[in-house]
Scaffold this active site. Sequence first.
Site, PDB file in Angstrom:
ATOM      1  N   THR A 160     -33.259  -0.123   2.285  1.00 24.48           N
ATOM      2  CA  THR A 160     -33.054  -0.995   1.135  1.00 24.48           C
ATOM      3  C   THR A 160     -33.216  -0.252  -0.187  1.00 24.48           C
ATOM      4  O   THR A 160     -34.003   0.713  -0.272  1.00 24.48           O
ATOM      5  CB  THR A 160     -34.086  -2.151   1.178  1.00 24.48           C
ATOM      6  N   TYR A 182     -42.843  -4.428   0.899  1.00 20.95           N
ATOM      7  CA  TYR A 182     -41.546  -4.423   1.588  1.00 20.95           C
ATOM      8  C   TYR A 182     -40.865  -3.071   1.387  1.00 20.95           C
ATOM      9  O   TYR A 182     -40.484  -2.403   2.361  1.00 20.95           O
ATOM     10  CB  TYR A 182     -40.661  -5.560   1.047  1.00 20.95           C
TER      11      TYR A 182
END
Length: 331
Positions: free
Chosen positions: A119, A143
Amino acid sequence: MMGKILITGGAGYIGSHIAHEFSDNDYEVTILDNLSTGNVSLIPKNAHFFQGDFTDHTLLDTIFNDHKIDSVIHCAALIDAAESLVKPIEYYRENSAKTIELIAFCDKKNISKFLLSSTAAVYGNPISILVDEETYCRPVTPYGSSKLMAEQFIGDFSRVTSIKFGILRYFNVVGADPKGRTGQPNANSSSVFSSLCRAALGKQECFTIYGNDYDTPDGTCVRDFVHVSDLANAHRLTLEYLSNEKSPLLMNCGYGHGFSIMQLINTMETVLEKKMSYEFGARRNGDIVQIIACNDKMRKKLNWIPKYDSLNEMMSTALKWEETFYKSNLG
Ligand SMILES: NC(=O)c1ccc[n+]([C@@H]2O[C@H](COP(=O)([O-])OP(=O)(O)OC[C@H]3O[C@@H](n4cnc5c(N)ncnc54)[C@H](O)[C@@H]3O)[C@@H](O)[C@H]2O)c1
């Protein structure tokens, strides 16, 4: 038959699009998903499906033995950056520790290729808006850190294994399969696009813009939105390219230009031919201000030519999906 691939999280939003891309191109597709956020109705009709955790060794043994898996695409993860701030243990466990365990299992089974869904969150708030793969990574959420840790493990492990790794850093993935076979399965998805679609279709009263005082042209955050079907195609091209490439192959996957949240609303109003109801809320913890992918590497290496690089296209496919899927499944 081109190859036998296992997709973890293949009943989820991105994984199901990847499954269709591979199935459409003559691969044998097997999916392992615990259905925590996924939906089995999204997967290709000819895909094999197993419900369970991607570190369940007994189940993995059955899958690898019965389906002779040669490559793995690892999409399963926890994905909510804001949630990760309050549940860091879960994020590090699922996205880092369990990913390492899955890779160790794959190594024992001598698979040839492994792709990791990573990501843009690994970059954090970058100094320059346009980031390439050499840009220093300074994630601002568990995250992002948990995905970066998985990437770093792959970097170290690739020195001692024959597995060829591809790591794709997705930017903001949006839209839905233009053939209407799959789309976002999660009615409560926190993604800005999903929330905008829900507001556009009257399933939520109003769209909230979190922060309008950022240092950006119109004060709202800027993102590089990439259509999920172009992203799925990039996975197939990466897998097919990997054989002769130095591992790990790390690539950004975005279009190389961005839109502000305010621009999203303006485009949605054009698509709908009516005004949207929206409000300004407080900034959210962990939000990145603005970030855009330099995608030169992916374009050059894979000759990746996106087909859906238009905000109108991204919105109309997403809207169409939300209308039909939620009507038929969720009432
Ligand atoms: N959506 C985005 O914009 C975006 C951006 C960057 C990266 N990513 C990455 O893409 C991947 C897929 O994201 P998505 O948006 O499709 O999310 P999603 O929640 O729709 O898909 C994740 C899938 O994994 C399954 N799953 C979760 N934990 C599991 C486990 N332990 N065992 C088996 N299955 C499990 C879920 O049921 C779901 O089907 C993730 O790795 C995410 O970090 C997504």
